[in-house]
Design a protein around this motif. Sequence first.
Motif, PDB file in Angstrom:
ATOM      1  N   UNK A   1       0.868  -1.170   0.000  1.00  0.00           N
ATOM      2  CA  UNK A   1       0.000   0.000   0.000  1.00  0.00           C
ATOM      3  C   UNK A   1       0.910   1.227   0.000  1.00  0.00           C
ATOM      4  N   UNK A   2       0.710   2.109  -0.973  1.00  0.00           N
ATOM      5  CA  UNK A   2       1.473   3.357  -1.045  1.00  0.00           C
ATOM      6  C   UNK A   2       0.503   4.522  -0.878  1.00  0.00           C
ATOM      7  N   UNK A   3       0.766   5.349   0.106  1.00  0.00           N
ATOM      8  CA  UNK A   3      -0.076   6.501   0.396  1.00  0.00           C
ATOM      9  C   UNK A   3       0.751   7.766   0.189  1.00  0.00           C
ATOM     10  N   UNK A   4       0.274   8.648  -0.664  1.00  0.00           N
ATOM     11  CA  UNK A   4       0.958   9.908  -0.940  1.00  0.00           C
ATOM     12  C   UNK A   4       0.064  11.060  -0.496  1.00  0.00           C
ATOM     13  N   UNK A   5       0.647  12.029   0.197  1.00  0.00           N
ATOM     14  CA  UNK A   5      -0.141  13.157   0.686  1.00  0.00           C
ATOM     15  C   UNK A   5       0.723  14.415   0.753  1.00  0.00           C
ATOM     16  N   UNK A   6       0.047  15.566   0.740  1.00  0.00           N
ATOM     17  CA  UNK A   6       0.717  16.859   0.793  1.00  0.00           C
ATOM     18  C   UNK A   6       0.869  17.303   2.246  1.00  0.00           C
ATOM     19  N   UNK A   7       1.957  17.995   2.529  1.00  0.00           N
ATOM     20  CA  UNK A   7       2.210  18.491   3.887  1.00  0.00           C
ATOM     21  C   UNK A   7       2.589  19.968   3.849  1.00  0.00           C
ATOM     22  N   UNK A   8       2.397  20.613   4.994  1.00  0.00           N
ATOM     23  CA  UNK A   8       2.796  22.010   5.174  1.00  0.00           C
ATOM     24  C   UNK A   8       3.724  22.097   6.379  1.00  0.00           C
ATOM     25  N   UNK A   9       4.744  22.948   6.314  1.00  0.00           N
ATOM     26  CA  UNK A   9       5.656  23.105   7.451  1.00  0.00           C
ATOM     27  C   UNK A   9       4.897  23.467   8.724  1.00  0.00           C
ATOM     28  N   UNK A  10       5.394  22.953   9.835  1.00  0.00           N
ATOM     29  CA  UNK A  10       4.822  23.281  11.134  1.00  0.00           C
ATOM     30  C   UNK A  10       3.672  22.399  11.562  1.00  0.00           C
ATOM     31  N   UNK A  11       3.230  21.484  10.695  1.00  0.00           N
ATOM     32  CA  UNK A  11       2.098  20.621  11.045  1.00  0.00           C
ATOM     33  C   UNK A  11       2.536  19.174  11.207  1.00  0.00           C
TER      34      UNK A  11
END
Length: 132
Positions: free
Chosen positions: A103-113
């Motif tokens: 299972x490969x899960x790709x997601x976007x992130x933001x600094x500080x979270x």
Amino acid sequence: MSTDTTASVSTHILDTSVGRPAEGVAVQLAARGGRAADWQALGGSATDADGRCKDLPALPEGTTHVRLDFAVEPYFDKKQADAQQDAPANRDSGAPGVFFPEVAITFAVKPGEHYHVPLLLNPFGYSVYRGS
């Protein structure tokens, strides 16, 4: 741990076919800084008895996308072998193996979270969500 310039990631796996944590699943972490950037392998871990990876590598500064790769086939192979050992009459029953070997899960992130991404898993399906 997230900082003002980086995000952080954690995960855990629940085997919904038995309602218990999935222990011993290898998890690899990769990151990239932008949609067109190449993936950078950061390392990995394996889930503990509570189904959690407590020691995933830190994300580099500038990370915008993260990928978690879960190697679930060995987990289900071991689970099936253990069940067959307990019930020899079911050995060689011809039952199919796991449908999703990884299972490969790709997601976007933001600094500080911080991003906690649980995987709900069974041999023929999975679901993920952003947890807390």
